[in-house]
Motif scaffolding. Structure first.
Motif, PDB file in Angstrom:
ATOM      1  N   ALA A  94      68.888 118.227 -18.400  1.00 14.51           N
ATOM      2  CA  ALA A  94      68.320 118.591 -20.335  1.00 14.51           C
ATOM      3  C   ALA A  94      69.633 118.207 -21.092  1.00 14.51           C
ATOM      4  CB  ALA A  94      68.693 119.970 -19.921  1.00 14.51           C
ATOM      5  N   ARG A  95      70.808 117.855 -20.065  1.00 10.08           N
ATOM      6  CA  ARG A  95      71.492 117.310 -21.185  1.00 10.08           C
ATOM      7  C   ARG A  95      71.363 116.035 -22.009  1.00 10.08           C
ATOM      8  NH1 ARG A  95      75.566 118.605 -17.030  1.00 10.08           N
ATOM      9  NH2 ARG A  95      76.177 116.399 -17.417  1.00 10.08           N
ATOM     10  N   HIS A  96      70.284 115.011 -21.522  1.00 11.86           N
ATOM     11  CA  HIS A  96      70.335 114.370 -22.217  1.00 11.86           C
ATOM     12  C   HIS A  96      68.593 114.530 -22.692  1.00 11.86           C
ATOM     13  CE1 HIS A  96      73.954 111.756 -20.485  1.00 11.86           C
ATOM     14  NE2 HIS A  96      73.993 112.377 -19.657  1.00 11.86           N
ATOM     15  N   GLY A  97      68.259 115.713 -23.077  1.00 14.70           N
ATOM     16  CA  GLY A  97      66.621 115.258 -23.079  1.00 14.70           C
ATOM     17  C   GLY A  97      65.794 114.723 -22.691  1.00 14.70           C
ATOM     18  N   LEU A  98      66.241 114.666 -21.059  1.00 13.54           N
ATOM     19  CA  LEU A  98      64.742 113.920 -21.003  1.00 13.54           C
ATOM     20  C   LEU A  98      64.570 114.766 -19.401  1.00 13.54           C
ATOM     21  CD1 LEU A  98      66.913 110.838 -20.123  1.00 13.54           C
ATOM     22  CD2 LEU A  98      64.998 111.145 -21.009  1.00 13.54           C
ATOM     23  N   GLN A  99      63.354 115.366 -19.508  1.00 12.19           N
ATOM     24  CA  GLN A  99      62.420 115.854 -17.971  1.00 12.19           C
ATOM     25  C   GLN A  99      62.261 114.973 -16.917  1.00 12.19           C
ATOM     26  OE1 GLN A  99      58.700 116.137 -18.778  1.00 12.19           O
ATOM     27  NE2 GLN A  99      57.820 116.969 -16.617  1.00 12.19           N
TER      28      GLN A  99
END
Ligand SMILES: Cc1cc2nc3c(=O)[nH]c(=O)nc-3n(C[C@H](O)[C@H](O)[C@H](O)COP(=O)(O)OP(=O)(O)OC[C@H]3O[C@@H](n4cnc5c(N)ncnc54)[C@H](O)[C@@H]3O)c2cc1C
Length: 451
Positions: free
Chosen positions: A353-358
Motif C-alpha cells: 500500500a505504501r508503494h502503491g502496489l497491490q
C-alpha cells in the motif's frame, strides 16, 4: 566453441538462445548474456568442460531446468553448462532406502521412481515436473512438505561434483552416516553453482506413507490463522504440510479454491500422512484443534485421494494465477520465526500500500516461509521501480522480525548484496573465504550468491 565441440561433440555445443539466458524471474526483465551453451553427456565431460573453461578464464553458469526464482541460472558471459543430458537414474536400492541419480533427473521423476519401488522422496518444490534434482540440490529447495520432512539437504547422502579447476570428486555416498571431514555435502547443497558443478547424487528415501488426508481452513484474519496454526502445532500431530494463502492469492485462483476467504482473511491447508490408522487419528485431532477456534470460519475436509490431488494441483498453480492478474509480479521468499508470521503477512500488505502496489502473500506457514508478492505490469517502469523499492522494505522486515531474506529460493542475482545486512562482518568474511578457496579464479557463476 570448436574446442568445446571436441569434448562434448559437435551437436552439443550451440549459440545461446533466449531461453538459455533467463530463468523463472524473466518477467522482471532479468536477462543474461553468454557465448556458448555446452551440454555434456557424462560427469567426465563436465569435468573436461570445467577444466577447459578454467584454463581459458571463461565463466561457467551451471543450468538445470531454469525454474529458479532468484536469477541464479542467468549467465553473465562465458559458457552455460546445461545438465539436461545427465538424466539417468543410476540405481535404486529399495531394501536400503536409497537411490543414485544423475543431476539432470527431474524432481518428479525421482519421486515417481521412488514411489514405484514403494518408497518416498518427499521434497516437492512447486516446479517438480521441470526442475532438476541438481537444481534442487544447488538451491537447497524446499516446498510444502518440508515442514515434516525437511528441505533437500536432509535427503542428500552424497554428491558427485566437479570442483575447480576441473576435478571430478565424490563426497559421501551410499553410507548413511559420515562425519569424517568437514560437511562438504552440506556446503555444496545450496551453493547455487558457485562452488562446484553437481553431476550426480545419492539420495535418502523412506518407505512410502500408506495414506494421507488434507484439511482446508478459512480464517477471518491473519491473526486468527496464526492462532489456528498454533493450535494445529500443539495438538500432538506433526502435519506433513501447513500452508497459507491470503485473500489476494485465493482470489487470483478463485476457480477450484477449496474454501471462500473473506477480505483480509487467510486460508490454511494442512496435510497429514502415515499409516491409515494414524492418518485417521491425526486428521480428527487436527480438525478438532482447528474447528471452533476464534476467527475460524470453515474447516473443509479432503480425505479422499482425488480431492487431495486436486487441492494440491490448485495450490501449485497459485504463482502462475497471481502473475496472470497483471502480467507480472515481484515475489520474495522471506522466512520469519513462525510466531511472527501474522505480522509478516500484514506488513507485506502495508508495504504494498505504501508503494502503491497491490500485494498478496502465500507460502509454507509451518516453516514461516512467505512468498510476499507485489503484482505489477512488468512493462511498466514506474511499477517496476516501486516494486524494487518495496522489496527493500521486505528485506528490512525479514531482518527486523529475526528472519532471513531467503527461505528457499537463494540469493541468486536478484538479492545481490542482501546477506551483508543480515550477517555479521566476520560471517560475511567466512562466506567470501569459502568462495575464494573453492573457486580461486571466481569463474563459477560469477555475480551469484554474493553476500
Ligand atoms: C511454479 C514454481 C514453483 C516453485 N516452487 C518452489 C518451492 O515450493 N520451493 C522451492 O524451494 N523452490 C520453488 N521454485 C523454484 C525452483 O523450482 C527451485 O529453485 C529449483 O530447485 C530450481 O531447479 P532448476 O533445475 O530449475 O535449477 P535452475 O533454475 O536451472 O538453477 C538454479 C540454481 O542452481 C544452479 N544449478 C543448477 N543445476 C546445478 C548443478 N547441477 N550443479 C551446480 N549448480 C546448479 C544454477 O546455477 C542456479 O544458480 C519454484 C519455481 C517455480 C517456477
Amino acid at each position: 566453441m570448436r574446442e568445446l565441440e571436441t569434448i562434448v561433440g559437435f551437436e552439443h555445443v550451440r549459440v545461446p538462445g533466449a531461453a538459455d539466458l533467463a530463468d523463472a524471474t524473466e518477467w522482471s526483465g532479468l536477462r543474461g548474456r553468454a557465448d556458448a551453451v555446452v551440454l555434456p553427456g557424462s560427469p567426465e565431460e563436465v569435468a573436461a568442460v570445467v577444466a577447459w573453461c578454467y584454463a581459458q578464464d571463461v565463466p561457467i553458469t551451471a543450468r538445470g531446468a531454469g525454474t529458479g526464482w532468484a536469477g541464479g541460472a542467468v549467465p553473465d558471459g562465458g559458457v552455460v553448462l546445461g545438465l539436461e543430458r545427465l538424466h539417468r537414474v543410476r540405481r535404486i536400492d529399495p531394501a536400503w532406502w536409497r537411490m543414485e541419480v544423475d543431476a539432470g533427473v527431474t524432481t518428479a521423476n525421482v519421486a515417481r521412481r521412488a514411489r514405484e519401488a514403494g518408497l518416498y522422496y518427499p521434497v516437492d518444490p512447486g516446479a517438480a515436473e521441470s526442475s532438476h534434482i541438481g537444481g534442487n540440490l544447488a538451491t537447497n529447495a524446499g516446498g510444502p512438505h518440508a515442514l515434516k520432512y525437511g528441505v533437500t539437504r536432509a535427503w542428500a547422502l552424497g554428491l558427485e561434483v566437479v570442483l575447480a579447476p576441473g576435478e571430478l570428486v565424490t563426497l559421501g555416498g551410499p553410507v548413511r552416516k559420515d562425519v569424517a571431514g568437514y560437511d562438504l555435502v552440506s556446503l555444496l547443497v545450496g551453493s547455487e553453482g558457485t562452488l562446484g558443478i553437481i553431476t550426480g547424487a545419492w539420495l535418502r528415501l523412506v518407505p512410502a506413507p500408506e495414506a494421507a488426508s488434507s484439511l482446508a481452513v478459512a480464517c477471518e484474519s491473519s491473526r486468527a490463522a496464526a492462532a489456528a496454526m498454533e493450535r494445529a502445532l500443539t495438538c500432538g500431530v506433526v502435519p506433513a504440510a501447513l500452508e497459507f494463502l491470503d485473500d489476494g492469492a485465493v482470489a487470483a485462483a478463485a476457480v477450484g479454491a477449496p474454501a471462500e476467504v473473506p477480505p483480509g482473511g487467510v486460508l490454511l491447508l494442512a496435510d497429514v500422512d502415515g499409516d491409515a490408522v494414524q492418518v485417521a487419528r491425526d486428521h480428527d485431532a487436527l480438525r478438532e484443534a482447528l474447528e471452533g477456534g476464534d476467527g475460524v470460519l470453515a474447516v473443509v475436509e479432503h480425505p479422499h485421494r482425488a480431492d487431495r490431488e486436486a487441492l494440491w494441483r490448485w495450490r501449485d498453480g497459485i504463482g502462475l494465477a497471481v502473475v496472470a492478474q497483471h502480467g507480472g509480479k515481484l515475489s520474495e521468499d522471506l522466512a520469519v520465526p513462525t510466531d511472527r508470521l501474522a505480522e509478516a503477512i500484514e506488513e507485506t500488505r502495508a508495504i504494498g500500500a505504501r508503494h502503491g502496489l497491490q500485494a498478496c502473500s502465500w507460502g509454507h506457514a509451518g516453516d514461516g516461509n512467505l512468498h510476499s508478492t507485489f503484482l505489477l505490469d512488468a512493462a511498466n517502469p514506474i511499477q517496476r521501480a516501486r516494486a524494487d523499492a518495496a522489496a527493500q522494505d521486505l528485506f528490512a522486515l525479514a531482518r527486523r522480525l529475526g528472519g532471513t531474506v531467503s527461505g528457499e529460493h537463494g540469493i541468486g542475482r536478484l538479492k545481490d548484496g542482501q546477506l551483508r545486512h543480515q550477517w555479521a562482518p566476520a560471517a560475511v568474511a567466512a562466506h567470501e573465504a569459502i568462495k575464494r578457496a573453492l573457486d580461486p579464479k571466481g569463474l563459477l557463476n560469477p555475480g551469484v550468491k554474493r553476500p
